[in-house]
Design a protein around this motif. Structure first.
Motif, PDB file in Angstrom:
ATOM      1  N   ALA A 172       0.843  -1.201   0.000  1.00 31.43           N
ATOM      2  CA  ALA A 172       0.000   0.000   0.000  1.00 31.43           C
ATOM      3  C   ALA A 172       0.874   1.245   0.000  1.00 31.43           C
ATOM      4  O   ALA A 172       2.037   1.209   0.425  1.00 31.43           O
ATOM      5  N   ARG A 173       0.281   2.323  -0.502  1.00 34.02           N
ATOM      6  CA  ARG A 173       0.978   3.621  -0.521  1.00 34.02           C
ATOM      7  C   ARG A 173       0.134   4.625   0.238  1.00 34.02           C
ATOM      8  O   ARG A 173      -1.095   4.641   0.109  1.00 34.02           O
ATOM      9  N   ALA A 174       0.807   5.468   1.029  1.00 35.95           N
ATOM     10  CA  ALA A 174       0.082   6.522   1.750  1.00 35.95           C
ATOM     11  C   ALA A 174       0.912   7.788   1.763  1.00 35.95           C
ATOM     12  O   ALA A 174       2.148   7.748   1.738  1.00 35.95           O
ATOM     13  N   GLY A 175       0.214   8.916   1.788  1.00 34.70           N
ATOM     14  CA  GLY A 175       0.887  10.209   1.855  1.00 34.70           C
ATOM     15  C   GLY A 175       0.908  10.714   3.290  1.00 34.70           C
ATOM     16  O   GLY A 175       0.046  10.359   4.103  1.00 34.70           O
ATOM     17  N   SER A 176       1.876  11.557   3.561  1.00 37.12           N
ATOM     18  CA  SER A 176       1.944  12.208   4.868  1.00 37.12           C
ATOM     19  C   SER A 176       0.830  13.262   4.965  1.00 37.12           C
ATOM     20  O   SER A 176       0.049  13.435   4.024  1.00 37.12           O
ATOM     21  N   ASN A 177       0.745  13.920   6.082  1.00 35.00           N
ATOM     22  CA  ASN A 177      -0.223  15.026   6.148  1.00 35.00           C
ATOM     23  C   ASN A 177       0.348  16.143   6.987  1.00 35.00           C
ATOM     24  O   ASN A 177       1.222  15.917   7.834  1.00 35.00           O
ATOM     25  N   ILE A 178      -0.133  17.363   6.732  1.00 31.83           N
ATOM     26  CA  ILE A 178       0.269  18.504   7.557  1.00 31.83           C
ATOM     27  C   ILE A 178      -0.967  18.976   8.333  1.00 31.83           C
ATOM     28  O   ILE A 178      -2.014  19.228   7.735  1.00 31.83           O
ATOM     29  N   ALA A 179      -0.806  19.044   9.656  1.00 32.78           N
ATOM     30  CA  ALA A 179      -1.949  19.433  10.484  1.00 32.78           C
ATOM     31  C   ALA A 179      -2.075  20.952  10.522  1.00 32.78           C
ATOM     32  O   ALA A 179      -1.091  21.665  10.742  1.00 32.78           O
ATOM     33  N   PHE A 180      -3.278  21.436  10.269  1.00 30.55           N
ATOM     34  CA  PHE A 180      -3.601  22.864  10.444  1.00 30.55           C
ATOM     35  C   PHE A 180      -3.968  23.089  11.908  1.00 30.55           C
ATOM     36  O   PHE A 180      -3.574  24.067  12.513  1.00 30.55           O
ATOM     37  N   LEU A 181      -4.769  22.172  12.431  1.00 32.42           N
ATOM     38  CA  LEU A 181      -5.067  22.186  13.864  1.00 32.42           C
ATOM     39  C   LEU A 181      -4.487  20.884  14.436  1.00 32.42           C
ATOM     40  O   LEU A 181      -4.800  19.801  13.962  1.00 32.42           O
ATOM     41  N   LYS A 182      -3.600  21.032  15.411  1.00 29.98           N
ATOM     42  CA  LYS A 182      -2.704  19.945  15.795  1.00 29.98           C
ATOM     43  C   LYS A 182      -3.292  18.992  16.822  1.00 29.98           C
ATOM     44  O   LYS A 182      -4.051  19.407  17.697  1.00 29.98           O
ATOM     45  N   TYR A 183      -2.834  17.770  16.711  1.00 31.01           N
ATOM     46  CA  TYR A 183      -3.076  16.739  17.730  1.00 31.01           C
ATOM     47  C   TYR A 183      -1.892  16.786  18.680  1.00 31.01           C
ATOM     48  O   TYR A 183      -0.762  16.541  18.268  1.00 31.01           O
ATOM     49  N   TRP A 184      -2.135  17.152  19.926  1.00 34.64           N
ATOM     50  CA  TRP A 184      -1.025  17.161  20.889  1.00 34.64           C
ATOM     51  C   TRP A 184      -1.568  16.802  22.262  1.00 34.64           C
ATOM     52  O   TRP A 184      -2.181  17.622  22.925  1.00 34.64           O
ATOM     53  N   GLY A 185      -1.371  15.573  22.677  1.00 35.25           N
ATOM     54  CA  GLY A 185      -1.832  15.105  23.992  1.00 35.25           C
ATOM     55  C   GLY A 185      -2.986  14.135  23.860  1.00 35.25           C
ATOM     56  O   GLY A 185      -3.939  14.372  23.113  1.00 35.25           O
ATOM     57  N   PRO A 192      -7.224  11.073  21.434  1.00 31.67           N
ATOM     58  CA  PRO A 192      -6.653  12.411  21.628  1.00 31.67           C
ATOM     59  C   PRO A 192      -7.522  13.284  22.534  1.00 31.67           C
ATOM     60  O   PRO A 192      -8.717  13.032  22.685  1.00 31.67           O
ATOM     61  N   ASN A 193      -6.889  14.313  23.077  1.00 30.27           N
ATOM     62  CA  ASN A 193      -7.657  15.278  23.884  1.00 30.27           C
ATOM     63  C   ASN A 193      -8.477  16.224  23.019  1.00 30.27           C
ATOM     64  O   ASN A 193      -9.360  16.898  23.531  1.00 30.27           O
ATOM     65  N   ASN A 194      -8.118  16.333  21.741  1.00 35.59           N
ATOM     66  CA  ASN A 194      -8.865  17.266  20.887  1.00 35.59           C
ATOM     67  C   ASN A 194      -8.967  16.732  19.464  1.00 35.59           C
ATOM     68  O   ASN A 194      -8.127  15.945  19.022  1.00 35.59           O
ATOM     69  N   SER A 195      -9.994  17.182  18.763  1.00 36.40           N
ATOM     70  CA  SER A 195     -10.113  16.879  17.333  1.00 36.40           C
ATOM     71  C   SER A 195      -9.039  17.662  16.593  1.00 36.40           C
ATOM     72  O   SER A 195      -8.607  18.713  17.053  1.00 36.40           O
ATOM     73  N   SER A 196      -8.607  17.135  15.438  1.00 32.84           N
ATOM     74  CA  SER A 196      -7.574  17.830  14.669  1.00 32.84           C
ATOM     75  C   SER A 196      -7.954  17.849  13.191  1.00 32.84           C
ATOM     76  O   SER A 196      -8.883  17.156  12.771  1.00 32.84           O
ATOM     77  N   LEU A 197      -7.219  18.659  12.443  1.00 27.44           N
ATOM     78  CA  LEU A 197      -7.577  18.903  11.038  1.00 27.44           C
ATOM     79  C   LEU A 197      -6.300  18.975  10.218  1.00 27.44           C
ATOM     80  O   LEU A 197      -5.348  19.660  10.617  1.00 27.44           O
ATOM     81  N   SER A 198      -6.275  18.269   9.079  1.00 30.17           N
ATOM     82  CA  SER A 198      -5.033  18.275   8.288  1.00 30.17           C
ATOM     83  C   SER A 198      -5.326  18.181   6.802  1.00 30.17           C
ATOM     84  O   SER A 198      -6.451  17.906   6.374  1.00 30.17           O
ATOM     85  N   LEU A 199      -4.257  18.396   6.042  1.00 26.01           N
ATOM     86  CA  LEU A 199      -4.298  18.216   4.592  1.00 26.01           C
ATOM     87  C   LEU A 199      -3.345  17.067   4.261  1.00 26.01           C
ATOM     88  O   LEU A 199      -2.166  17.092   4.649  1.00 26.01           O
ATOM     89  N   THR A 200      -3.851  16.071   3.553  1.00 27.39           N
ATOM     90  CA  THR A 200      -2.990  14.960   3.121  1.00 27.39           C
ATOM     91  C   THR A 200      -2.132  15.443   1.956  1.00 27.39           C
ATOM     92  O   THR A 200      -2.600  16.171   1.085  1.00 27.39           O
TER      93      THR A 200
END
Ligand code: DP6
Length: 330
Positions: free
Chosen positions: A9-22, A31-39
């Motif tokens: 399988a192949r997968a791309g990385s992602n950059i989080a706009f709103l981060k997952y931390w904790g 996670p303690n919070n929802s997060s949002l990213s662009l693949t």
């Protein structure tokens, strides 16, 4: 176990706009919070997995080398979890190749565990729908849940294992944002994100951060829907600095920045004054991601290349979700 036993399988990385931390649960990666990213399309992992009755133990090769003990135990723990779903005890051969340097905050574990989950479940003969795949990938690496899907992706904090999953909020075609990545260091980071998540709650500012996130998340989603970079950009920058302020004020503190990181961060707002619209973000590492639109990408790229301390610049477009590929690595 049903055939096939081997899959890739192949997968791309992602950059989080709103981060997952904790996390609120480290073993389930809840996670303690929802997060949002662009693949992202340009930063990819391809992984092949073969289960066999003849292997005495799992074998894990990453970028042509035997996996480090830490990476090996993370991969085998994930394989154990997936094996338990398929009720098999066959060991596996795993080969994985990244087209970008590991351990530099470019989220290799996101693409890595997304690709591993998709390849291994296929090789185990499990038929699993997308939402569940995101939950399975989450167990290997939180951000991998988001890399199962393409485009703009939200990972819901949920209330437990069942409802902490990722979903596409806009397809990659919705808006062509580019991520121009200034690599300022390629050495492996000293503290993994996994260990960092455990420290988040030691920052006195962490409760305040968590409180502010739901509102920021909805503002970001609205800005993405409107394709409004002027609104989204400052939210993204503020969010990256918020996460890094938690890191810096944790006990012990985590300081991922290099001098060149700060040099880049100081340039971007200056460029905006001259009409070059880019906005920075950073993950758990020293490299700087600059979000921009296609018409400004070349200018930003060449400006970044000229900055002292910037070793390499990568350009990534919105990418598709993880998928099975026909070519195997071995
Ligand atoms: C800073 O736990 O997904 O990138 O330890 O590499 O698996 P690994 O990372 P993960 O944490 C990622 C944290 C982050 C922010 C984000 O991607 O949301």
């Amino acid at each position: 176990m049903q055939t096939p036993r081997k899959a890739s399988a192949r997968a791309g990385s992602n950059i989080a706009f709103l981060k997952y931390w904790g996390n609120r649960d480290d073993s389930l990666n809840l996670p303690n919070n929802s997060s949002l990213s662009l693949t992202l399309d340009a930063l990819q992992t391809v992984t092949s997995v073969e289960f066999s009755p003849n292997l005495p133990a799992d074998e894990v090769i990453i970028d042509g080398q035997e996996a480090s003990p830490a990476a090996y135990s993370r991969v085998t723990a994930h394989l154990d979890f997936l094996r338990s779903l398929a009720k098999t005890d066959f060991f596996a051969r795993v080969g994985s190749r990244n087209n970008f340097p590991l351990g530099v905050g470019l989220a290799a574990s996101a693409s890595g565990f997304a690709a591993l989950t998709v390849a291994a479940t296929k090789a185990l003969g499990l038929e699993i729908e997308k939402r569940r795949l995101t939950r399975l990938a989450r167990r290997g690496s939180g951000s991998a849940a988001r890399s199962i899907l393409g485009g703009y992706v939200e990972w819901l904090a949920g209330s437990g294992d069942e409802d902490s999953y990722a979903r596409e909020i806009f397809p990659k075609e919705h808006w062509e944002l580019l991520d121009i990545i200034a690599i300022v260091s390629t050495s492996a980071k000293e503290i993994s994100s996994q260990d960092g998540h455990r420290l988040a709650a030691t920052s006195p500012f962490y409760p305040m951060r968590l409180q502010s996130l739901p509102q920021n998340l909805s503002k970001m989603k609205e800005a993405i829907e409107r394709q409004d970079l002027e609104t989204l950009g400052p939210l993204i920058e503020n969010e990256a600095l918020s996460m890094h302020s938690i890191m810096m004020t944790s006990k012990p503190p985590l300081l991922y920045w290099q001098p060149a990181t700060l040099a880049v961060l100081r340039e971007i707002p200056e460029w905006r004054k001259g009409g070059i619209e880019g906005y920075f973000t950073l993950d758990a590492g020293p490299n700087v991601h600059v979000l921009t639109l296609p018409q400004q990408a070349n200018e930003i790229r060449s400006r970044l290349e000229k900055l002292p301390g910037v070793q390499q610049v990568l350009v990534a477009q919105p990418g598709e979700g993880a998928k099975i590929v026909a070519e195997h690595l071995f």
